[in-house]
Design an enzyme around this catalytic site. Structure first.
Site, short mmCIF file in Angstrom:
data_model
loop_
_atom_site.label_atom_id
_atom_site.label_comp_id
_atom_site.label_asym_id
_atom_site.label_seq_id
_atom_site.Cartn_x
_atom_site.Cartn_y
_atom_site.Cartn_z
CB THR A 1 -5.61 20.38 -85.48
OG1 THR A 1 -5.10 20.20 -84.15
CG2 THR A 1 -5.01 21.64 -86.08
CE LYS B 1 -4.49 23.03 -82.27
NZ LYS B 1 -3.39 22.00 -82.49
CB THR C 1 -0.85 25.59 -74.65
OG1 THR C 1 -1.73 24.61 -75.17
CG2 THR C 1 -1.23 26.94 -75.19
CD GLU D 1 -3.78 13.72 -81.56
OE1 GLU D 1 -3.79 14.61 -82.42
OE2 GLU D 1 -2.84 12.93 -81.40
CG ASN E 1 -1.30 10.82 -83.47
OD1 ASN E 1 -0.87 11.93 -83.79
ND2 ASN E 1 -1.98 10.61 -82.36
#
Length: 440
Positions: free
Chosen positions: A182, A213, A224, A313, A435
């Protein structure tokens, strides 16, 4: 608490030198181009099925066993769990293990907070994949990742499943790892092998390989974001579950990016037994063979977990928090987790600021039992705190060490003999950007 190191020359203080969990699992070399399809008896693929608008982006992964395989799984503890989590739990009889043929994963939409319609979609999608594979629907597990609260359309499954089955190959692991991403910046995949000689499986070589992921909404309390791991070792499903839970507890459960636990966390482990000679017995707990398998499994899980933390991120640094000297295992975990989750610690690392006061403050609110007069802290091997007090250090040397992509924080609580390792990443401006714009 914003403690500033005192002036003066660097004290002659030896570093703590705590050991990281990862160091115990660094003896098995990773296989070149290894991944979820490296083990015998498995194939994988990643295709564009239409879950995402961009036709160049892979969005549907399928990992399939040549024959029904033993399977174990662990799932999110988030009460707002997704429909695929619920359905996959059902398929494993509510005990977390059983026999399956495949795991199908879509990215783009999480199919979480979607009610009965979402459950119907998850069940129908597994049935569509099962028809394409030629197996019962109960043998297909499903997972989804992406935006919460939106409904999945069935058409991508209907048009993509046959295409995915046709694309399955032993070289398809990389595409599968790409298809489940993603906000990840790169695929996450590893594989290792270990010899069966000397442990009851002469002339055999066994492989454990996996993909994962996840780069945000990560503080698992199970596994996870999404991970699929395969092995060609002969392991019964219930023993797979035991091994998986232990591996997860020291890997995926030891990472945090932002202290948020996803609605869709799922980790699947499948075993084909194809690398063993015909008629070979199962590897069972308490034997050297099972220990070798556990070691390989933990090696892969730790590698995947660390890569997830590194790819947090907007992250610019992997942060390893090693806590020693804790009174209990729970105290060690609480101390490490609180430091790893601290926004002030994470932003200080991003700003290249060796501000140990923020670490001390996090320790103090963690709930772990210790006396502040007993605490020692190192940042990147530089002693900055002993007996709860400042140790003078060279600020220029600290800045130089911050150039490393890996920042290690060593802590000794001076309260006991327990220790643990936690992995996280720094907080950058980019985290907010990612985000704040996630759904667009």
């Amino acid at each position: 608490m914003n403690s500033v190191p005192s002036s003066g020359s660097e004290a002659d203080v030896a570093p703590l030198g705590n050991a990281s969990t990862a160091e115990r699992y660094a003896d098995l070399p990773f296989l070149p181009n290894g991944g979820v399809a490296s083990a015998k008896g498995f194939k994988a693929c990643g295709i564009h099925a239409g879950f995402r608008a961009d036709p160049k982006r892979l969005d549907f992964a399928l990992v399939a066993a040549d024959q029904p395989a033993a399977c174990a799984a662990v799932f999110t503890t988030n009460v707002f769990c997704s429909a695929p989590v619920t359905v996959s739990k059902e398929r494993l009889g509510g005990v977390g293990y059983g026999t399956v043929r495949a795991v199908a994963i879509n990215s783009g939409i999480a199919n979480a907070a979607t009610g009965d319609k979402g459950l119907d979609t998850a069940r129908q999608s597994s049935a569509i994949v099962a028809d394409a594979l030629g197996c019962p629907a109960e043998e297909v597990l499903v997972a989804s990742t992406g935006v919460i609260g939106q409904h999945l359309q069935m058409e991508p499954f209907e048009t993509g499943s046959e295409k995915a089955v046709s694309a399955l190959s032993s070289a398809g692991g990389h595409d599968a790892a790409c298809a489940i991403m993603t906000t990840d910046t790169h695929p996450k995949e590893y594989a290792v092998s270990f010899s069966g000689s000397g442990i009851g499986y002469e002339g055999c070589s066994f492989t454990v390989g996996g993909m994962a992921k996840g780069s945000g909404m990560i503080m698992p309390n199970m596994a996870t974001m999404i991970s699929v791991i395969t092995t060609d070792a002969p392991i019964a499903a219930n023993d797979l579950h035991t091994a998986l839970k232990a591996a997860v507890d020291m890997s995926f459960n030891k990472i945090t990016v932002d202290s948020d636990t996803s609605t869709n966390d799922s980790c699947f482990l499948l075993a084909s037994g194809e690398a063993a000679k015909p008629g070979a017995a199962y590897m069972v707990p308490g034997t050297p063979a099972f220990s070798a398998f556990e070691h390989a499994l933990r090696t892969v899980c730790i590698a995947l977990a660390r890569t997830m933390a590194t790819d947090g991120e907007g992250a610019t640094r992997l942060i390893t928090v090693n806590v020693a000297g804790a009174k209990t295992v729970e105290d060690a975990d609480a101390a490490a987790r609180t430091v790893a989750n601290s926004p002030l610690v994470k932003t200080a690392i991003y700003g290249h600021d060796a501000n140990w006061g923020r670490i001390a403050a996090a320790l103090g609110r963690s709930g772990a039992a210790f006396d502040q007069e007993s605490v020692g802290i190192d940042i990147m091997g530089l002693p900055v705190c002993r007996q709860g007090l400042t140790v003078p250090f060279d600020e220029e040397e600290a800045l130089r060490r911050f150039e490393s992509p890996d920042v290690v924080i060593d802590i000794n609580l001076g309260a006991g003999d327990e220790a643990t390792t936690m992995w996280t990443c720094d907080f950058s401006h980019e985290y907010v950007t990612i985000n704040g714009d996630y759904r667009s």
